[in-house]
Motif scaffolding. Structure first.
Motif, mmCIF file in Angstrom:
data_model
loop_
_atom_site.group_PDB
_atom_site.id
_atom_site.type_symbol
_atom_site.label_atom_id
_atom_site.label_comp_id
_atom_site.label_asym_id
_atom_site.label_seq_id
_atom_site.Cartn_x
_atom_site.Cartn_y
_atom_site.Cartn_z
ATOM 1 N N ILE A 192 0.882 -1.165 0.000
ATOM 2 C CA ILE A 192 0.000 0.000 0.000
ATOM 3 C C ILE A 192 0.919 1.214 0.000
ATOM 4 O O ILE A 192 1.741 1.385 0.903
ATOM 5 C CB ILE A 192 -0.931 0.016 1.223
ATOM 6 C CG1 ILE A 192 -1.841 -1.228 1.218
ATOM 7 C CG2 ILE A 192 -1.779 1.279 1.233
ATOM 8 C CD1 ILE A 192 -2.715 -1.352 2.452
ATOM 9 N N THR A 193 0.814 2.036 -1.032
ATOM 10 C CA THR A 193 1.710 3.184 -1.185
ATOM 11 C C THR A 193 0.903 4.477 -1.214
ATOM 12 O O THR A 193 -0.319 4.467 -1.364
ATOM 13 C CB THR A 193 2.540 3.067 -2.477
ATOM 14 O OG1 THR A 193 1.678 3.229 -3.619
ATOM 15 C CG2 THR A 193 3.220 1.707 -2.562
ATOM 16 N N ASP A 194 1.632 5.607 -1.099
ATOM 17 C CA ASP A 194 0.959 6.906 -1.074
ATOM 18 C C ASP A 194 1.051 7.643 -2.405
ATOM 19 O O ASP A 194 0.688 8.815 -2.485
ATOM 20 C CB ASP A 194 1.535 7.777 0.050
ATOM 21 C CG ASP A 194 3.004 8.128 -0.187
ATOM 22 O OD1 ASP A 194 3.601 7.614 -1.169
ATOM 23 O OD2 ASP A 194 3.556 8.918 0.602
ATOM 24 N N THR A 211 -4.327 6.434 -1.957
ATOM 25 C CA THR A 211 -3.376 5.324 -1.887
ATOM 26 C C THR A 211 -3.388 4.553 -3.204
ATOM 27 O O THR A 211 -4.300 4.688 -4.020
ATOM 28 C CB THR A 211 -3.709 4.351 -0.747
ATOM 29 O OG1 THR A 211 -4.961 3.697 -1.023
ATOM 30 C CG2 THR A 211 -3.795 5.067 0.587
ATOM 31 N N TYR A 212 -2.358 3.747 -3.390
ATOM 32 C CA TYR A 212 -2.282 2.815 -4.516
ATOM 33 C C TYR A 212 -2.000 1.427 -3.956
ATOM 34 O O TYR A 212 -1.325 1.279 -2.925
ATOM 35 C CB TYR A 212 -1.174 3.206 -5.496
ATOM 36 C CG TYR A 212 -1.497 4.431 -6.311
ATOM 37 C CD1 TYR A 212 -1.976 4.321 -7.610
ATOM 38 C CD2 TYR A 212 -1.324 5.711 -5.783
ATOM 39 C CE1 TYR A 212 -2.269 5.447 -8.372
ATOM 40 C CE2 TYR A 212 -1.620 6.846 -6.520
ATOM 41 C CZ TYR A 212 -2.093 6.704 -7.818
ATOM 42 O OH TYR A 212 -2.398 7.824 -8.558
ATOM 43 N N LEU A 213 -2.537 0.425 -4.623
ATOM 44 C CA LEU A 213 -2.291 -0.965 -4.253
ATOM 45 C C LEU A 213 -1.370 -1.574 -5.305
ATOM 46 O O LEU A 213 -1.686 -1.557 -6.496
ATOM 47 C CB LEU A 213 -3.606 -1.744 -4.183
ATOM 48 C CG LEU A 213 -3.539 -3.174 -3.658
ATOM 49 C CD1 LEU A 213 -3.089 -3.192 -2.201
ATOM 50 C CD2 LEU A 213 -4.891 -3.855 -3.795
ATOM 51 N N VAL A 214 -0.222 -2.084 -4.870
ATOM 52 C CA VAL A 214 0.801 -2.585 -5.789
ATOM 53 C C VAL A 214 1.042 -4.063 -5.519
ATOM 54 O O VAL A 214 1.285 -4.464 -4.382
ATOM 55 C CB VAL A 214 2.124 -1.808 -5.629
ATOM 56 C CG1 VAL A 214 3.164 -2.319 -6.627
ATOM 57 C CG2 VAL A 214 1.891 -0.310 -5.815
ATOM 58 N N HIS A 215 0.958 -4.870 -6.585
ATOM 59 C CA HIS A 215 1.221 -6.307 -6.497
ATOM 60 C C HIS A 215 2.507 -6.632 -7.246
ATOM 61 O O HIS A 215 2.678 -6.211 -8.396
ATOM 62 C CB HIS A 215 0.076 -7.108 -7.116
ATOM 63 C CG HIS A 215 -1.209 -7.031 -6.356
ATOM 64 N ND1 HIS A 215 -1.506 -7.878 -5.317
ATOM 65 C CD2 HIS A 215 -2.283 -6.210 -6.482
ATOM 66 C CE1 HIS A 215 -2.708 -7.585 -4.837
ATOM 67 N NE2 HIS A 215 -3.195 -6.578 -5.524
ATOM 68 N N LEU A 216 3.392 -7.398 -6.624
ATOM 69 C CA LEU A 216 4.611 -7.870 -7.273
ATOM 70 C C LEU A 216 4.623 -9.395 -7.246
ATOM 71 O O LEU A 216 4.286 -9.999 -6.214
ATOM 72 C CB LEU A 216 5.865 -7.345 -6.574
ATOM 73 C CG LEU A 216 6.090 -5.825 -6.577
ATOM 74 C CD1 LEU A 216 5.477 -5.196 -5.340
ATOM 75 C CD2 LEU A 216 7.576 -5.502 -6.637
#
Length: 543
Positions: A380-382, A425-430
């Protein structure tokens, strides 16, 4: 409602994963009686989406459950085969670690079996020795707005001309869901995030390509759509070698290899060209990239097929498990199952998930399957990794190996309009193939591309507010044939490492065709306004 032991089911399906949900919907659609159960309390198994608070609960739920003896329920000529029932949660999840920036004095990391306090998430060790990072979004806000997150356990996209999209359209299941376009394809090169020009419009609008490079790229993309003798001469040789001989230059080779074909340097040319053609054929059907993403997360897709199954009479039971199969010794067929409540329930066919497999029959095969795993990280990023005029970009990012021995990483960045994260926020999947633990494989990428307590000179990058690492078994390692299974027991694997859904859909269709080879797989469901009910016929005839 009648007790389950008084009912006969044509197909009993264990687990609510994608392949199992498609199988259930297909059988129910053609009039077969289906009982679909899962020991979990939620739909979609390892394909599930969780709210933020739900994900914290999922992390904690790992406990051992003892097997019981049901031999007293056997009749003459029968035997039991016990199913693996060691954990209430998936045995295919491991190495769970959580990091947060909000409380710099708390414990370094959480592994499975440990429970964080609701108001005290875990943090990385590096931050515990540094000053707190001030963020506009606080941890209590994440908990309060937790229902606005839909966090997928698996990260995939839908190719616009892929097998899943075709099946959703054919079956009319697509009306149960909404979809967003992936708006841009990005890559990470020379320490910077760049946009990959993949469509004609992108190529000519690109500022990072020279006029000569644009012409070369367009010429190559046009020529590779048809198979030629020149291409066939490279069969068995690396795709990178073929690209080099086309005199495309390092810049274009990198785009084509990692971001369009999405293969490795050692991939044979024929496979690389096939992947490139598939990517190009998917362009323009629904948007400027080949990909779609379901609103509210990938967990919606199995639920859509479950909904179709239920509409046509399928029965669903969550928090319900199967302990063993009742086998007929003479025919080597499963004639019934015994559930966790001691009920004996008759069925003609049984479909089971891989981590619930029959340990007696699959001990060798299953260990080989689970040895192959995927490394996953959820952030979870800003902010976005590549800010633009719009804050509602949905991005597919390819990260080539950052060092020798490191895996290539696929990254998906989701914005709030996908209904997977709260505004701001942004949701990032790796995701990558595992070399070590998920933390070992993915944290170097995270610290280079985002601002974390371990990062150096990354002040202009988006900050990570919360991060989860875990390993997941790679379902592509499970072969459908060659197991010592009863003739009417079928096994479905979990998520594989591919970006699309071809593996799961192919597996579901294969199981359906083995059982009902004469039936159509997932025929179109009628529109609600076209359905004529018996009561309507009676009333119309009487009038």
């Amino acid at each position: 409602m009648f007790p389950l032991q008084l009912l006969y089911f044509y197909v009993w399906i264990m687990s609510l994963g994608l392949a199992e949900s498609v199988v259930a919907a297909a059988f129910s659609r053609v009039g077969q009686r289906v009982l679909h159960v899962d020991r979990r309390s939620y739909y979609a198994a390892n394909w599930a989406s969780f709210t933020f608070n739900g994900l914290l609960t999922w992390i904690q739920q790992h406990h051992v459950k003892e097997a019981q003896d049901w031999s007293s329920l056997l009749e003459e000529g029968e035997e039991l085969i016990y199913l693996s029932n060691s954990k209430s949660e998936s045995d295919s999840i491991s190495n769970v670690q959580v990091f947060s920036v909000f409380h710099p004095t708390t414990q370094a990391s959480q592994t499975e079996g440990e429970e964080p306090e609701a108001d005290q998430p875990t943090t990385s060790a590096a931050q515990s020795q540094s000053e707190p990072i001030k963020k506009k979004i606080s941890y209590p806000q994440l908990l309060k707005e937790g229902r606005r997150f839909n966090i997928d356990l698996v990260s995939k996209l839908m190719y616009s001309r892929g097998s899943l999209v075709d099946l959703l359209i054919k079956s009319n299941v697509s009306r149960y869901a909404e979809f967003k376009n992936v708006t841009r394809i990005l890559t990470y090169r020379h320490g910077k995030v760049q946009q990959v020009p993949c469509s004609r419009a992108d190529v000519f609008a690109s500022r990072q390509l020279s006029v000569v490079e644009k012409r070369k790229l367009m010429r190559f993309l046009t020529s590779c759509m048809e198979e030629t003798e020149e291409q066939q001469a490279y069969n068995g040789r690396p795709y990178l070698e073929f690209l080099c001989d086309q005199q495309l230059g390092d810049n274009l080779q990198d785009f084509l290899l990692h971001s369009i074909a999405m293969v490795t340097e050692d991939t044979p040319t024929e496979e690389g060209l096939t992947s490139t053609r598939h990517f190009l054929r998917c362009l323009g059907r629904y948007g400027n990239t080949p990909f779609l993403f379901p609103v509210y997360g990938l967990g919606e897709i199995p639920q859509c097929f479950c909904r179709m199954c239920a509409v046509f009479g399928g029965i669903y039971c969550l928090r319900h498990s199967v302990n063993c199969l009742v086998m007929d010794k003479e025919t080597n067929r499963c004639k019934a199952v015994i559930d966790s409540r001691g009920q004996r329930i008759s069925c003609s066919h049984f479909v089971v998930e891989e981590d619930k497999c029959v340990s007696v029959c699959l001990s060798v095969c299953l260990s080989c399957c689970l040895f192959r795993s995927l490394s996953r990280a959820v952030l979870i990023t800003d902010g976005s990794i590549l800010p633009s005029d719009s804050d509602q970009q949905v991005s597919m990012v390819t990260v080539p190996p950052i060092a020798a021995g490191c895996p290539a990483v696929k990254m998906v960045e989701l914005c709030s309009s996908t209904m997977t994260c709260m505004p701001g926020t942004y949701l990032v999947h790796l995701t990558c193939q595992s070399v070590g633990s998920a933390y070992e494989d993915l944290s170097p990428v995270v610290t280079r591309m985002f601002h974390t307590p371990e990062s150096h000179d990354q002040e202009n990058c988006p900050s990570v507010l919360w991060c989860l690492y875990f390993n997941m078994a790679d379902g592509s390692g499970l072969e459908a044939e060659g197991h010592n299974l009863p003739s009417n027991v079928y096994m479905c694997s979990g998520p594989d490492g591919g970006l699309g859904h071809e593996h799961a859909i192919k597996q579901a269709e294969s199981i359906f065709q083995k059982i009902l080879p004469e039936e159509d797989f997932c025929p179109p469901a009628p529109n609600p306004e076209d359905i004529i009910y018996d009561g309507d016929n009676t009333s119309s005839s009487s009038s």
